[in-house]
Design a protein around this motif. Sequence first.
Motif, PDB file in Angstrom:
ATOM      1  N   ILE A   1       6.870  -3.388  -6.181  1.00 59.60           N
ATOM      2  CA  ILE A   1       7.129  -3.188  -5.681  1.00 59.60           C
ATOM      3  C   ILE A   1       8.593  -3.105  -5.197  1.00 59.60           C
ATOM      4  O   ILE A   1       9.187  -3.283  -4.313  1.00 59.60           O
ATOM      5  N   ASN A   2       8.996  -1.300  -4.839  1.00 66.20           N
ATOM      6  CA  ASN A   2       9.746  -1.046  -4.118  1.00 66.20           C
ATOM      7  C   ASN A   2       9.737  -0.653  -2.854  1.00 66.20           C
ATOM      8  O   ASN A   2       9.347   0.012  -2.037  1.00 66.20           O
ATOM      9  N   LYS A   3      10.441  -2.097  -2.483  1.00 63.76           N
ATOM     10  CA  LYS A   3       9.754  -2.761  -0.656  1.00 63.76           C
ATOM     11  C   LYS A   3      11.080  -1.514   0.087  1.00 63.76           C
ATOM     12  O   LYS A   3      11.442  -0.388   1.356  1.00 63.76           O
ATOM     13  N   SER A   4      11.881  -0.831  -0.078  1.00 65.84           N
ATOM     14  CA  SER A   4      13.395   0.592   0.440  1.00 65.84           C
ATOM     15  C   SER A   4      12.637   1.712   0.085  1.00 65.84           C
ATOM     16  O   SER A   4      13.492   2.678   0.621  1.00 65.84           O
ATOM     17  N   SER A   5      11.666   1.129  -0.751  1.00 69.26           N
ATOM     18  CA  SER A   5      11.284   3.599  -0.889  1.00 69.26           C
ATOM     19  C   SER A   5      10.664   3.716   0.347  1.00 69.26           C
ATOM     20  O   SER A   5       9.840   3.544   1.416  1.00 69.26           O
ATOM     21  N   LYS A   6      10.752   5.658   0.492  1.00 68.75           N
ATOM     22  CA  LYS A   6      10.267   5.958   1.543  1.00 68.75           C
ATOM     23  C   LYS A   6       8.402   5.881   1.585  1.00 68.75           C
ATOM     24  O   LYS A   6       8.168   6.140   2.106  1.00 68.75           O
ATOM     25  N   GLU A   7       8.044   6.059   0.014  1.00 65.34           N
ATOM     26  CA  GLU A   7       6.429   5.291  -0.116  1.00 65.34           C
ATOM     27  C   GLU A   7       6.313   4.327   0.407  1.00 65.34           C
ATOM     28  O   GLU A   7       4.856   3.817   1.680  1.00 65.34           O
ATOM     29  N   TYR A   8       6.724   3.446   0.735  1.00 68.39           N
ATOM     30  CA  TYR A   8       6.214   2.000   1.305  1.00 68.39           C
ATOM     31  C   TYR A   8       6.632   2.007   2.440  1.00 68.39           C
ATOM     32  O   TYR A   8       5.609   1.829   3.135  1.00 68.39           O
ATOM     33  N   GLU A   9       7.226   2.629   3.061  1.00 63.52           N
ATOM     34  CA  GLU A   9       7.539   2.880   4.548  1.00 63.52           C
ATOM     35  C   GLU A   9       5.984   3.962   5.049  1.00 63.52           C
ATOM     36  O   GLU A   9       5.499   3.305   5.828  1.00 63.52           O
ATOM     37  N   LYS A  10       6.264   4.930   4.083  1.00 62.99           N
ATOM     38  CA  LYS A  10       4.972   5.772   4.600  1.00 62.99           C
ATOM     39  C   LYS A  10       3.441   5.534   4.829  1.00 62.99           C
ATOM     40  O   LYS A  10       2.698   5.947   5.786  1.00 62.99           O
ATOM     41  N   LYS A  11       3.205   4.725   3.875  1.00 57.17           N
ATOM     42  CA  LYS A  11       2.082   3.664   3.471  1.00 57.17           C
ATOM     43  C   LYS A  11       2.401   2.574   5.033  1.00 57.17           C
ATOM     44  O   LYS A  11       1.038   1.634   4.934  1.00 57.17           O
ATOM     45  N   GLY A  12       2.965   2.236   5.525  1.00 57.30           N
ATOM     46  CA  GLY A  12       3.092   1.264   6.258  1.00 57.30           C
ATOM     47  C   GLY A  12       3.155  -0.416   5.269  1.00 57.30           C
ATOM     48  O   GLY A  12       2.667  -1.135   5.559  1.00 57.30           O
ATOM     49  N   LEU A  13       3.529  -0.258   4.188  1.00 58.02           N
ATOM     50  CA  LEU A  13       2.769  -1.889   3.694  1.00 58.02           C
ATOM     51  C   LEU A  13       3.854  -3.177   4.293  1.00 58.02           C
ATOM     52  O   LEU A  13       3.375  -3.801   3.829  1.00 58.02           O
ATOM     53  N   LYS A  14       4.491  -2.948   5.087  1.00 55.47           N
ATOM     54  CA  LYS A  14       5.816  -4.113   5.281  1.00 55.47           C
ATOM     55  C   LYS A  14       4.585  -4.786   6.376  1.00 55.47           C
ATOM     56  O   LYS A  14       4.671  -5.907   6.663  1.00 55.47           O
ATOM     57  N   TYR A  15       3.516  -3.533   6.766  1.00 58.26           N
ATOM     58  CA  TYR A  15       2.314  -4.424   7.926  1.00 58.26           C
ATOM     59  C   TYR A  15       1.217  -5.138   7.430  1.00 58.26           C
ATOM     60  O   TYR A  15       0.372  -5.204   8.251  1.00 58.26           O
TER      61      TYR A  15
ATOM     62  N   ALA B   1       9.678   0.286  -8.837  1.00 55.99           N
ATOM     63  CA  ALA B   1      11.103  -0.097  -8.521  1.00 55.99           C
ATOM     64  C   ALA B   1      11.916  -0.067  -9.709  1.00 55.99           C
ATOM     65  O   ALA B   1      10.978  -0.593 -11.085  1.00 55.99           O
ATOM     66  N   THR B   2      12.521   0.607 -10.085  1.00 54.02           N
ATOM     67  CA  THR B   2      13.067   1.004 -11.038  1.00 54.02           C
ATOM     68  C   THR B   2      14.649   0.411 -11.474  1.00 54.02           C
ATOM     69  O   THR B   2      15.411  -0.035  -9.790  1.00 54.02           O
ATOM     70  N   PRO B   3      15.792   0.322 -12.706  1.00 55.32           N
ATOM     71  CA  PRO B   3      14.444   0.441 -14.225  1.00 55.32           C
ATOM     72  C   PRO B   3      13.663  -0.302 -14.488  1.00 55.32           C
ATOM     73  O   PRO B   3      13.825  -1.464 -13.690  1.00 55.32           O
TER      74      PRO B   3
END
Length: 113
Positions: free
Chosen positions: A58-72, A89-91
């Motif tokens: 899981i890419n915790k610095s991705s916009k998608e992670y932020e957008k979905k609020g997965l941190k919380y 997360a890539t590559p």
Amino acid sequence: MDFMLQLIGRPSCKETRKAERFFKERKIDFHYIDLDKKELSLGELKSIFNSIQPSDLINKSSKEYEKKGLKYMDFDPSEELLTNQKLLATPIIRQKNRAIFGFDETQLKNFLS
């Protein structure tokens, strides 16, 4: 094709570009999968999960992670990745039934030997 080295990433990812350069400089054949253009199949993802914990992918610095609020949130990493590959997360470097992720030259050399 099954034994072909796969480089799974995005053109915007610096680490993916480093891995690509690493392979090209050493004349190592690889198949590039651009996640912006093509998603991985369910089988490919599950094969990667055998080598790498979904939570590590899981890419915790991705916009998608932020957008979905997965941190919380409490969530199942494998379920999230199966439904939303923008979180990967890539590559990811994959060959047969083995995979590693991130660009670490030492780890990559060990993986290839």
